[in-house]
Write a protein that holds these residues in place. Structure first.
Motif, PDB file in Angstrom:
ATOM      1  N   SER A  75      58.993 164.038   4.272  1.00  0.00           N
ATOM      2  CA  SER A  75      58.966 165.439   3.857  1.00  0.00           C
ATOM      3  C   SER A  75      59.225 165.570   2.360  1.00  0.00           C
ATOM      4  CB  SER A  75      60.007 166.234   4.643  1.00  0.00           C
ATOM      5  OG  SER A  75      61.305 165.732   4.392  1.00  0.00           O
ATOM      6  N   GLY A  76      59.019 166.768   1.834  1.00  0.00           N
ATOM      7  CA  GLY A  76      59.149 166.991   0.401  1.00  0.00           C
ATOM      8  C   GLY A  76      60.509 166.653  -0.174  1.00  0.00           C
ATOM      9  N   SER A  77      61.560 166.805   0.622  1.00  0.00           N
ATOM     10  CA  SER A  77      62.907 166.539   0.119  1.00  0.00           C
ATOM     11  C   SER A  77      63.149 165.058  -0.167  1.00  0.00           C
ATOM     12  CB  SER A  77      63.950 167.038   1.117  1.00  0.00           C
ATOM     13  OG  SER A  77      63.772 166.409   2.374  1.00  0.00           O
ATOM     14  N   MET A  78      62.269 164.179   0.293  1.00  0.00           N
ATOM     15  CA  MET A  78      62.426 162.747   0.037  1.00  0.00           C
ATOM     16  C   MET A  78      62.130 162.396  -1.420  1.00  0.00           C
ATOM     17  SD  MET A  78      63.432 161.032   2.778  1.00  0.00           S
ATOM     18  CE  MET A  78      62.800 159.351   2.722  1.00  0.00           C
ATOM     19  N   ARG A  79      61.701 163.384  -2.230  1.00  0.00           N
ATOM     20  CA  ARG A  79      61.518 163.150  -3.664  1.00  0.00           C
ATOM     21  C   ARG A  79      62.845 163.083  -4.406  1.00  0.00           C
ATOM     22  NH1 ARG A  79      58.146 167.748  -3.059  1.00  0.00           N
ATOM     23  NH2 ARG A  79      55.947 167.216  -2.696  1.00  0.00           N
ATOM     24  N   THR A  80      63.903 163.636  -3.818  1.00  0.00           N
ATOM     25  CA  THR A  80      65.195 163.709  -4.490  1.00  0.00           C
ATOM     26  C   THR A  80      65.665 162.317  -4.925  1.00  0.00           C
ATOM     27  OG1 THR A  80      65.749 165.593  -3.072  1.00  0.00           O
ATOM     28  CG2 THR A  80      67.558 164.560  -4.282  1.00  0.00           C
ATOM     29  N   ARG A  81      66.130 162.240  -6.192  1.00  0.00           N
ATOM     30  CA  ARG A  81      66.555 160.946  -6.745  1.00  0.00           C
ATOM     31  C   ARG A  81      68.087 160.867  -6.683  1.00  0.00           C
ATOM     32  NH1 ARG A  81      62.352 158.677  -9.699  1.00  0.00           N
ATOM     33  NH2 ARG A  81      63.844 157.337 -10.801  1.00  0.00           N
ATOM     34  N   ASP A  82      68.612 160.373  -5.582  1.00  0.00           N
ATOM     35  CA  ASP A  82      70.063 160.265  -5.440  1.00  0.00           C
ATOM     36  C   ASP A  82      70.493 158.997  -4.711  1.00  0.00           C
ATOM     37  OD1 ASP A  82      69.172 160.927  -2.948  1.00  0.00           O
ATOM     38  OD2 ASP A  82      70.476 162.660  -2.653  1.00  0.00           O
ATOM     39  N   ILE A  83      69.600 158.009  -4.587  1.00  0.00           N
ATOM     40  CA  ILE A  83      69.958 156.732  -3.947  1.00  0.00           C
ATOM     41  C   ILE A  83      69.761 155.619  -4.971  1.00  0.00           C
ATOM     42  CG2 ILE A  83      69.418 155.090  -2.111  1.00  0.00           C
ATOM     43  CD1 ILE A  83      68.632 157.341  -0.333  1.00  0.00           C
ATOM     44  N   ASP A  84      70.847 155.155  -5.519  1.00  0.00           N
ATOM     45  CA  ASP A  84      70.831 154.079  -6.521  1.00  0.00           C
ATOM     46  C   ASP A  84      69.905 154.399  -7.685  1.00  0.00           C
ATOM     47  OD1 ASP A  84      72.540 152.680  -4.845  1.00  0.00           O
ATOM     48  OD2 ASP A  84      70.917 151.589  -3.858  1.00  0.00           O
ATOM     49  N   GLY A  85      69.879 155.674  -8.105  1.00  0.00           N
ATOM     50  CA  GLY A  85      69.076 156.073  -9.244  1.00  0.00           C
ATOM     51  C   GLY A  85      67.600 156.227  -8.950  1.00  0.00           C
ATOM     52  N   GLU A  86      67.189 156.037  -7.702  1.00  0.00           N
ATOM     53  CA  GLU A  86      65.792 156.168  -7.333  1.00  0.00           C
ATOM     54  C   GLU A  86      65.623 157.298  -6.321  1.00  0.00           C
ATOM     55  OE1 GLU A  86      64.509 152.472  -5.790  1.00  0.00           O
ATOM     56  OE2 GLU A  86      64.589 151.419  -7.711  1.00  0.00           O
ATOM     57  N   SER A  87      64.381 157.649  -6.042  1.00  0.00           N
ATOM     58  CA  SER A  87      64.119 158.666  -5.026  1.00  0.00           C
ATOM     59  C   SER A  87      64.394 158.104  -3.644  1.00  0.00           C
ATOM     60  CB  SER A  87      62.675 159.149  -5.117  1.00  0.00           C
ATOM     61  OG  SER A  87      61.783 158.123  -4.712  1.00  0.00           O
ATOM     62  N   ARG A  88      64.647 158.998  -2.704  1.00  0.00           N
ATOM     63  CA  ARG A  88      64.884 158.569  -1.323  1.00  0.00           C
ATOM     64  C   ARG A  88      63.656 157.859  -0.760  1.00  0.00           C
ATOM     65  NH1 ARG A  88      67.293 164.541   0.349  1.00  0.00           N
ATOM     66  NH2 ARG A  88      69.157 164.436  -0.994  1.00  0.00           N
ATOM     67  N   MET A  89      62.474 158.313  -1.189  1.00  0.00           N
ATOM     68  CA  MET A  89      61.248 157.686  -0.702  1.00  0.00           C
ATOM     69  C   MET A  89      61.136 156.252  -1.213  1.00  0.00           C
ATOM     70  SD  MET A  89      58.633 158.667   1.217  1.00  0.00           S
ATOM     71  CE  MET A  89      58.663 157.120   2.077  1.00  0.00           C
ATOM     72  N   SER A  90      61.468 156.031  -2.482  1.00  0.00           N
ATOM     73  CA  SER A  90      61.407 154.680  -3.041  1.00  0.00           C
ATOM     74  C   SER A  90      62.383 153.750  -2.330  1.00  0.00           C
ATOM     75  CB  SER A  90      61.710 154.711  -4.540  1.00  0.00           C
ATOM     76  OG  SER A  90      60.733 155.464  -5.238  1.00  0.00           O
ATOM     77  N   ALA A  91      63.591 154.263  -2.056  1.00  0.00           N
ATOM     78  CA  ALA A  91      64.583 153.455  -1.346  1.00  0.00           C
ATOM     79  C   ALA A  91      64.094 153.105   0.052  1.00  0.00           C
ATOM     80  CB  ALA A  91      65.905 154.208  -1.281  1.00  0.00           C
ATOM     81  N   ALA A  92      63.459 154.076   0.724  1.00  0.00           N
ATOM     82  CA  ALA A  92      62.951 153.829   2.075  1.00  0.00           C
ATOM     83  C   ALA A  92      61.831 152.785   2.055  1.00  0.00           C
ATOM     84  CB  ALA A  92      62.457 155.127   2.696  1.00  0.00           C
TER      85      ALA A  92
END
Length: 425
Positions: free
Chosen positions: A48-65
Motif C-alpha cells: 500500500s501507499g504507506s510503505m513509502r515511509t522511510r523509517d526502517i534503517d533510513g530506508e523506506s518500508r518497501m525497500s526493507a521488505a
C-alpha cells in the motif's frame, strides 16, 4: 561340447538369479511408504501507499521488505513450496470498492525458482489500499488442497482499510474450516491499534505476532517462520462434538480440534478396555475479547450420567488459553476367560466453559478447542479414586460420612459413660 553346455548352464543360472533379484526387489519398492507432502507457505506483502515511509534503517518500508524477501528466498528449504501474494500493489485511485479488491498472487505456490521470485518482488512499488481481509481469503485459496503443513506470513505496516470485512473475523472463519492453516503476522509499525488487529488475526489460527523495526529483524523472523513450516508436526484431526453423549463422536487416541461457543457444552465418547487408563486433556483458546473471569471443565461420565472423574481450571484476568485434563484408570477384570475379549466401557467426555463476553463480541464461530486423547496401560494398583468408579467428590463425601458416624458413636459412648459415673457418685 562340454564347454558349450557349461556356458549354457551358466547363462541360465545368471538369468534365474537376475529374475529372482527383480522378483524380490519389486515388492520391496512397492512396499516403500509414500513420500510426505511438501509443506506450503505463502508470503503476503503489504504494498500500500504507506510503505513509502522511510523509517526502517533510513530506508523506506518497501525497500526493507524487498531486501528481507531476497534474504528469505535464498534460504527457503528445498522441500518447501512457497508463493507470494500482494495487497494494494496495483490500484492507485480513490475508489474504495476497487481498492478493496486489490490483491493478487505475485508468484504461485509451488517449487521455488529463486531468480523468478526475486524478479517479481523487484517490480513492486507502493501503490494503494490495505485490503488485509480479502488478501487472507485469497491466500487461503492459494494454499487449498492436500494434507501438508500450510502457513501464511502476513507483513504489513497498517491496519485493514476495507471494513466491514474484519480481517480478524476472516481469520476465525479460516480456522473454523478445520484446514489447519496457521497465520503469522509481522507489523512494521509499533502502533497499539495495529498490534491489536494483527495479534487477533494470529491468535485466531494459532499463529504468532511479531513487531519488527529493522531489516535484519524482518529477515530473521520470516526465515524462522518458513523453516518452522518445514518442521514435522502432528496435524490435528477436525471433529465436531455433539450436544449429548448419545450422539457424540467416538474418538480414538490422537489430537483433535473443535470449536466451542461461550457457555455451551460439547460431548465426545471414548471406549476404554479393562486394564487401560484414559488420559484426556483440553485447551480452549480465548481468541476474542472475553471478560476477566473464566473457567474450563472436563468431565468423564458413564453413559447413565454418573460422574467418574473431572478436571477443572479457572481464574481471573486475561489469558490466551486455558487447559485442564483428567485420568481414568480402569482395572483389569478378575477370573475372565482368556479366549473371551472383554467389553469396553463407553466413557462420555463433557467439555464446558464459563467464559463470558460483552454483547458486541460475536459468539460464532466458537472458540478454538484442542483435545488430546490417549489410552495407556493402567497401573497395577491404581491409587486414584477414579479406579473404583467414583468421582473424587463422592469419594471425599463418603470418607466424611464415615468419619462423622464413628465420631458420633464415640462421643455418644463417652457421654453415656459420664452420665453413668455421675449417677453412681
Amino acid at each position: 561340447m562340454i564347454i558349450r553346455k557349461r556356458l549354457t548352464a551358466g547363462v541360465c543360472v545368471l538369468l534365474a538369479t537376475l529374475a529372482a533379484g527383480l522378483g524380490t526387489a519389486l515388492p520391496a519398492a512397492a512396499d516403500e511408504p509414500p513420500t510426505a507432502a511438501s509443506p506450503k507457505v505463502e508470503l503476503v506483502l503489504d504494498v500500500s501507499g504507506s510503505m513509502r515511509t522511510r523509517d526502517i534503517d533510513g530506508e523506506s518500508r518497501m525497500s526493507a521488505a524487498k531486501q528481507a524477501f531476497n534474504d528469505v528466498l535464498d534460504a527457503v528449504p528445498e522441500e518447501v513450496e512457497l508463493g507470494i501474494r500482494t495487497l494494494g500493489a496495483d490500484y492507485p485511485g480513490d475508489d474504495r470498492k476497487t481498492g478493496c479488491k486489490d490483491t493478487r498472487q505475485l508468484y504461485p505456490v509451488g517449487p521455488l525458482d529463486r531468480t523468478e521470485a526475486k524478479t517479481a518482488v523487484a517490480t513492486l512499488a507502493p501503490t494503494g489500499w490495505t485490503p488485509i481481509g480479502p488478501a487472507l481469503l485469497g491466500a487461503a485459496e492459494d494454499l487449498e488442497g492436500g494434507d501438508a503443513t500450510r502457513r501464511i506470513v502476513l507483513i504489513t505496516d497498517g491496519e485493514d482499510t476495507c471494513g466491514p470485512l474484519d480481517p480478524c473475523e476472516v481469520a476465525r472463519d479460516i480456522a473454523a474450516k478445520g484446514i489447519h492453516l496457521v497465520i503469522d503476522t509481522l507489523g512494521l509499525v509499533p502502533n497499539a491499534k495495529i498490534r491489536q488487529q494483527l495479534t487477533c488475526i494470529a491468535e485466531a489460527t494459532g499463529g504468532t505476532y511479531t513487531a519488527v523495526q529493522h531489516t535484519d529483524e524482518l529477515s530473521t523472523r520470516v526465515k524462522q517462520l518458513v523453516d518452522r513450516a518445514a518442521e514435522p508436526v502432528i496435524t490435528p484431526v477436525a471433529t465436531e462434538g455433539a450436544g449429548s453423549c448419545s450422539s457424540a463422536p467416538e474418538l480414538k487416541p490422537g489430537l483433535y480440534t473443535d470449536r466451542q461457543e461461550i457457555g455451551k457444552h460439547r460431548w465426545y465418547r471414548v471406549d476404554v478396555l479393562p486394564g487401560q487408563e484414559l488420559r484426556a486433556s483440553v485447551s480452549v483458546s480465548a481468541d476474542r475479547a472475553v471478560d476477566n473471569d473464566y473457567g474450563v471443565l472436563l468431565r468423564a461420565l458413564t453413559t447413565h450420567g454418573r460422574e467418574i472423574v473431572r478436571g477443572a481450571e479457572g481464574g481471573t484476568g486475561r489469558t490466551d488459553a486455558v487447559s485442564t485434563g483428567l485420568r481414568y484408570p480402569k482395572p483389569e477384570m478378575d477370573d475372565v476367560d482368556a479366549d473371551v475379549k472383554p467389553a469396553a466401557e463407553v466413557v462420555c467426555l463433557q467439555l464446558g466453559n464459563s467464559f463470558s463476553a460483552p454483547a458486541s463480541v460475536k459468539t460464532t464461530p466458537g472458540m478454538p478447542v484442542e483435545l488430546t486423547i490417549d489410552l495407556v496401560d493402567a497401573p497395577d494398583e491404581a491409587a486414584d479414586a477414579a479406579a473404583f468408579g467414583l468421582g473424587r467428590g463422592w469419594w471425599l463425601l463418603g470418607v466424611l460420612v464415615l468419619t462423622g458416624l464413628i465420631a458420633g458413636l464415640v462421643f455418644g459412648w463417652i457421654s453415656r459413660w459420664r452420665v453413668a459415673v455421675w449417677r453412681t457418685n
